[in-house]
Design a protein around this motif. Structure first.
Motif, PDB file in Angstrom:
ATOM      1  N   GLN A 242       0.798  -1.371  -0.082  1.00  0.00           N
ATOM      2  CA  GLN A 242       0.046   0.008   0.212  1.00  0.00           C
ATOM      3  C   GLN A 242       0.884   0.781  -0.263  1.00  0.00           C
ATOM      4  N   ARG A 243       1.533   1.124   1.320  1.00  0.00           N
ATOM      5  CA  ARG A 243       3.215   2.518   0.826  1.00  0.00           C
ATOM      6  C   ARG A 243       3.985   2.761  -0.622  1.00  0.00           C
ATOM      7  N   THR A 244       3.809   1.652  -1.417  1.00  0.00           N
ATOM      8  CA  THR A 244       4.729   1.886  -2.877  1.00  0.00           C
ATOM      9  C   THR A 244       3.372   1.955  -3.282  1.00  0.00           C
ATOM     10  N   TYR A 245       2.092   1.951  -3.498  1.00  0.00           N
ATOM     11  CA  TYR A 245       1.286   1.908  -4.541  1.00  0.00           C
ATOM     12  C   TYR A 245       0.959   3.866  -4.076  1.00  0.00           C
ATOM     13  N   ASP A 246       0.799   4.219  -2.828  1.00  0.00           N
ATOM     14  CA  ASP A 246       0.281   5.366  -2.767  1.00  0.00           C
ATOM     15  C   ASP A 246       2.130   6.285  -3.442  1.00  0.00           C
ATOM     16  N   GLU A 247       3.228   5.966  -3.192  1.00  0.00           N
ATOM     17  CA  GLU A 247       4.069   6.780  -3.633  1.00  0.00           C
ATOM     18  C   GLU A 247       4.743   6.492  -4.777  1.00  0.00           C
ATOM     19  N   LEU A 248       3.957   6.149  -5.387  1.00  0.00           N
ATOM     20  CA  LEU A 248       3.462   5.865  -6.839  1.00  0.00           C
ATOM     21  C   LEU A 248       2.443   6.620  -7.776  1.00  0.00           C
TER      22      LEU A 248
ATOM     23  N   LEU B 204       0.838  11.069 -10.221  1.00  0.00           N
ATOM     24  CA  LEU B 204       0.135  12.499 -10.277  1.00  0.00           C
ATOM     25  C   LEU B 204       1.120  14.057  -9.942  1.00  0.00           C
ATOM     26  N   GLY B 205       2.125  13.730 -10.321  1.00  0.00           N
ATOM     27  CA  GLY B 205       2.797  15.142  -9.720  1.00  0.00           C
ATOM     28  C   GLY B 205       3.615  15.128 -11.125  1.00  0.00           C
ATOM     29  N   MET B 206       4.130  13.812 -12.131  1.00  0.00           N
ATOM     30  CA  MET B 206       4.473  13.977 -13.842  1.00  0.00           C
ATOM     31  C   MET B 206       3.636  14.362 -14.724  1.00  0.00           C
ATOM     32  N   ALA B 207       2.141  14.438 -13.725  1.00  0.00           N
ATOM     33  CA  ALA B 207       0.921  14.356 -14.500  1.00  0.00           C
ATOM     34  C   ALA B 207       0.786  15.916 -14.287  1.00  0.00           C
ATOM     35  N   ALA B 208       0.990  16.882 -13.475  1.00  0.00           N
ATOM     36  CA  ALA B 208       0.338  17.895 -13.106  1.00  0.00           C
ATOM     37  C   ALA B 208       1.529  18.613 -13.844  1.00  0.00           C
ATOM     38  N   THR B 209       2.648  18.672 -13.887  1.00  0.00           N
ATOM     39  CA  THR B 209       3.853  19.505 -15.071  1.00  0.00           C
ATOM     40  C   THR B 209       3.188  19.237 -16.416  1.00  0.00           C
ATOM     41  N   ARG B 210       2.165  18.602 -16.950  1.00  0.00           N
ATOM     42  CA  ARG B 210       1.684  18.792 -17.534  1.00  0.00           C
ATOM     43  C   ARG B 210       0.537  18.845 -18.366  1.00  0.00           C
ATOM     44  N   GLY B 211      -0.622  19.296 -16.894  1.00  0.00           N
ATOM     45  CA  GLY B 211      -1.365  19.790 -16.780  1.00  0.00           C
ATOM     46  C   GLY B 211      -2.671  19.251 -16.733  1.00  0.00           C
ATOM     47  N   TYR B 212      -2.419  18.090 -15.850  1.00  0.00           N
ATOM     48  CA  TYR B 212      -3.195  17.167 -15.868  1.00  0.00           C
ATOM     49  C   TYR B 212      -3.770  17.639 -14.025  1.00  0.00           C
ATOM     50  N   LEU B 213      -4.898  18.175 -13.536  1.00  0.00           N
ATOM     51  CA  LEU B 213      -5.592  18.885 -12.260  1.00  0.00           C
ATOM     52  C   LEU B 213      -6.067  17.878 -11.574  1.00  0.00           C
TER      53      LEU B 213
ATOM     54  N   ASP C 186      -6.796  11.478 -10.352  1.00  0.00           N
ATOM     55  CA  ASP C 186      -6.387   9.628 -10.712  1.00  0.00           C
ATOM     56  C   ASP C 186      -5.936   9.521 -11.154  1.00  0.00           C
ATOM     57  N   PRO C 187      -4.898   8.322 -10.709  1.00  0.00           N
ATOM     58  CA  PRO C 187      -3.726   7.544 -10.647  1.00  0.00           C
ATOM     59  C   PRO C 187      -3.803   7.469 -12.228  1.00  0.00           C
ATOM     60  N   LEU C 188      -4.730   6.823 -12.217  1.00  0.00           N
ATOM     61  CA  LEU C 188      -4.564   6.328 -13.701  1.00  0.00           C
ATOM     62  C   LEU C 188      -5.562   7.137 -14.644  1.00  0.00           C
TER      63      LEU C 188
ATOM     64  N   GLU D  50       1.780   9.325  -6.104  1.00  0.00           N
ATOM     65  CA  GLU D  50       1.889  10.928  -6.422  1.00  0.00           C
ATOM     66  C   GLU D  50       2.937  10.988  -6.924  1.00  0.00           C
ATOM     67  N   ALA D  51       3.737   9.758  -7.295  1.00  0.00           N
ATOM     68  CA  ALA D  51       4.794   9.950  -8.410  1.00  0.00           C
ATOM     69  C   ALA D  51       4.450  11.186  -9.632  1.00  0.00           C
TER      70      ALA D  51
END
Length: 643
Positions: free
Chosen positions: A24-30, A35-44, A47-49, A32-33
């Motif tokens: 669970q902890r590994t899934y949460d870290e992935l 979502l962070g990368m998608a946010a840099t490309r304009g994703y608001l 949802d990880p998928l 977040e990573a």
């Protein structure tokens, strides 16, 4: 044991809980990573998928860049002028062919990927520099040409002044010429209009002269064509010619027609004379043979010498009898001169019985031959029945000999007709071979007449494709050869004509001799004979042969060389003809053994097989029949006296 088992189960459960917590902890870290990368490309979103899907889509900046590069690429290649499409544009297209192949694979609305975009930019840089270099070179060349034209423009002003002066003089000259021709040009007319009027005037004059020349040339061609036509005997319409030309053509046509008619009449007369001459010779020979038979066998008395000899023998016999001498030898000499058979009754009866038996067999064969083709009188006259009458005294040996003679003549008539029909068939088989060499002879005579300038021979107008035409051609060809010999210069072509004519006459002579069944004597060529003399001699011989064929086979020629059905049937009766000749031979054997019969040696009889199977068999059968008929005609003159 139980405690241990429970402890182990508890440890396993704790291990699974720790693993789930770590996962669970590994899934949460992935998440977040991502979502962070998608946010840099304009994703608001959160949802990880969805973030992963957004990261997998195209980069907007890359899409925009690829679209701009693609538009720049198309603008570069669309910027060529139409005159550059086949050279410069084609060369640049070839250099960027691998990129065009990648671009053609793109679907509607797609843009090139980043790597392809980079390749396009790198290629465009090189092509743009090359394009700019080519444009600069072209500009330099245009600038140089412009400078050169500016220099020429400066010098053209001087030439313009000189040209205007020359044009003024030419304009005055043109106005003067138009005035002489009756034209009145206006003062404000330009030189082009004046030149047009002058050219039109000269063109009309030229067309009139050309039309006049064409008319004269056409009249001359028509005149020459009409002359050529009437020269070869063709008809033409002189109404299209001039009055003088038409009169000349009519006069020449009348002259040529008269000449042709004269030549035709001459050739026809010569051919007819040759045919009549040959016919006269044949009829003279036949008439002589008949006269000889008549004088010898039927009507003529013995010669004066024979009469004087008999009287002298009579005186000697009477004087010897008065003295009591034996005059038997002298009596036999008298009997020889008087042709008398002195036979005892037993020999007479025996000979008469044998002749009667042979005559009976011969009459049956003659009756069968006459049913096939009636050539002679009814053979019943040799064997009358009931109330039938006969001119022969068949109960006497003299009457039997006379009947045997006439029956043998009937057999000879049928054999002669069969040999004639066989000759017609032989001659028909020879026609294809003769047609080839006569065709070559006609062609050679026609070519020679053309070279010497004479009119075409009459043989060239004949149709030798038919047997009738080929049968009539020898006489006409001979007359053409004789007329050819009268043309000047024919000696140059005689060495070419003579050998072929010799072969032609030889083949025709051999064919006619085989068909006739009798020897046709040829005239021997004299020593040191020239070719011209040889042609004349061979032409005469060809005329004789043509007349001979006309005399012998005139009946077959009138029937287009077709045998009658009865003649064909007569040829099939070879066995009947052979038996008939053997009966005649038997009669000769019966009479030849009589005391005092004339001695002779008959030709051998042909084999017992088919007489008409081969020409030699039929010829031997005919020769055997002729010899025996001649002997029987001689024997029929003898008187028979009982000893």
């Amino acid at each position: 044991m139980r405690a241990t088992l429970l402890r182990l189960e508890r440890q396993q459960q704790e291990s699974e809980e720790l693993g789930l917590e770590l996962l669970q902890r590994t899934y949460d870290e992935l998440a977040e990573a991502v979502l962070g990368m998608a946010a840099t490309r304009g994703y608001l979103g959160r949802d990880p998928l969805g973030a992963v899907t957004h990261l997998g889509g195209p980069d907007q900046e890359g899409v925009q860049l690829g679209s701009l590069v693609l538009e720049l690429w198309r603008a570069f290649f669309d910027g060529f002028r139409p005159d550059e499409a086949q050279f410069e544009a084609a060369r640049f297209r070839t250099a960027a062919g691998h990129i065009d192949e990648e671009l053609q694979r793109l679907g509607p609305g797609e843009v090139p990927v980043s790597t392809l975009t980079v390749q396009m930019l790198e290629t465009l840089v090189g092509l743009w520099e090359e394009r700019q270099e080519a444009l600069n070179q072209r500009l330099d060349m245009l600038i140089g040409e412009l400078s050169e034209h500016q220099q020429r423009l400066g010098s053209s002003d001087l030439q313009r002044a000189y040209t205007e002066d020359e044009l003024g003089q030419a304009l005055g000259l043109i106005r003067g010429v138009l005035g002489e021709l009756g034209e009145k040009p206006k003062p404000d007319d330009k030189i082009a209009a004046l030149l047009a009027r002058l050219v039109k005037r000269w063109r009309d004059e030229l067309h009139a002269r050309k039309h006049e020349a064409d008319t004269v040339a056409a009249q001359q061609r028509d005149f020459l064509a009409a002359l050529s036509a009437v020269a070869v005997g063709k008809s033409c319409d002189p109404s299209q010619l001039t009055k003088s030309g038409a009169s000349v053509v009519r006069a020449i046509g009348d002259l040529v027609a008269a000449n042709r008619e004269q030549e035709r009449m001459t050739r026809e007369l010569e051919r007819r004379c040759a045919e009549l001459d040959a016919r006269n010779r044949e009829l003279s020979a036949e008439l002589g043979a008949r006269d000889q038979l008549i004088n010898r066998y039927e009507f003529t008395q013995f010669s004066q010498d024979a009469e004087d000899q008999r009287l002298e023998l009579y005186r000697q016999i009477l004087a010897g009898q008065d003295r009591g001498n034996d005059m038997t030898a002298l009596v036999e000499q008298v009997r020889e001169l008087e042709r008398v058979f002195v036979l005892p009754p037993s020999e007479i009866n025996q000979a008469l019985s044998l002749i009667d038996r042979l005559l009976d067999s011969l009459v049956k064969g003659l009756a069968e031959l006459r049913r096939t083709m009636p050539l002679t009188e009814d053979p019943k006259r040799y064997r009358p029945r009931l109330l039938g009458s006969t001119p022969y005294k068949l109960k006497t040996l003299s009457g039997g000999m006379q009947a045997s003679r006439d029956a043998a003549r009937d057999v000879l008539a049928y054999i002669g007709r069969a040999r004639w029909a066989f000759g017609v068939s032989l001659l028909g088989k020879e026609f294809p071979k003769l047609r080839k060499i006569f065709t070559e002879m006609v062609r050679l005579v026609g070519d020679t007449r053309d070279k010497l300038g004479g009119p075409p021979p009459a043989s060239c107008t004949m149709n030798i494709g038919t047997d009738d035409g080929l049968a009539a051609l020898p006489a006409v060809l001979a007359t053409d050869l004789k007329s050819l010999m009268r043309i000047r210069g024919v000696a140059r072509h005689a060495p070419e004509i003579a050998p072929l004519l010799e072969e032609c006459v030889g083949l025709f002579h051999a064919a006619l001799q085989r068909a006739r069944g009798e020897t046709v004597v040829r005239a021997e060529a004299p020593n040191r004979e020239t070719n011209t003399k040889a042609i004349g001699r061979l032409a005469e011989e060809l005329l004789d042969l043509a007349g001979l064929m006309e005399a012998v086979f005139a009946e077959a020629k009138s029937r287009s060389w077709q045998l009658l059905p009865e003649e064909q049937a007569l040829l099939q009766l070879d066995s009947v003809l052979g038996l008939a000749v053997r009966d005649v031979d038997g009669m000769c054997d019966v009479l030849a053994v009589l005391r005092g019969a004339p001695a002779t040696e008959f030709p051998k009889m042909p084999n017992a097989r088919s007489a008409t199977a081969r020409r030699g068999d039929l010829d031997r059968l005919l020769a055997a029949a002729k010899a025996r008929v001649t002997w029987l005609e001689d024997v029929a003159r003898y008187r028979v006296e009982m000893a």
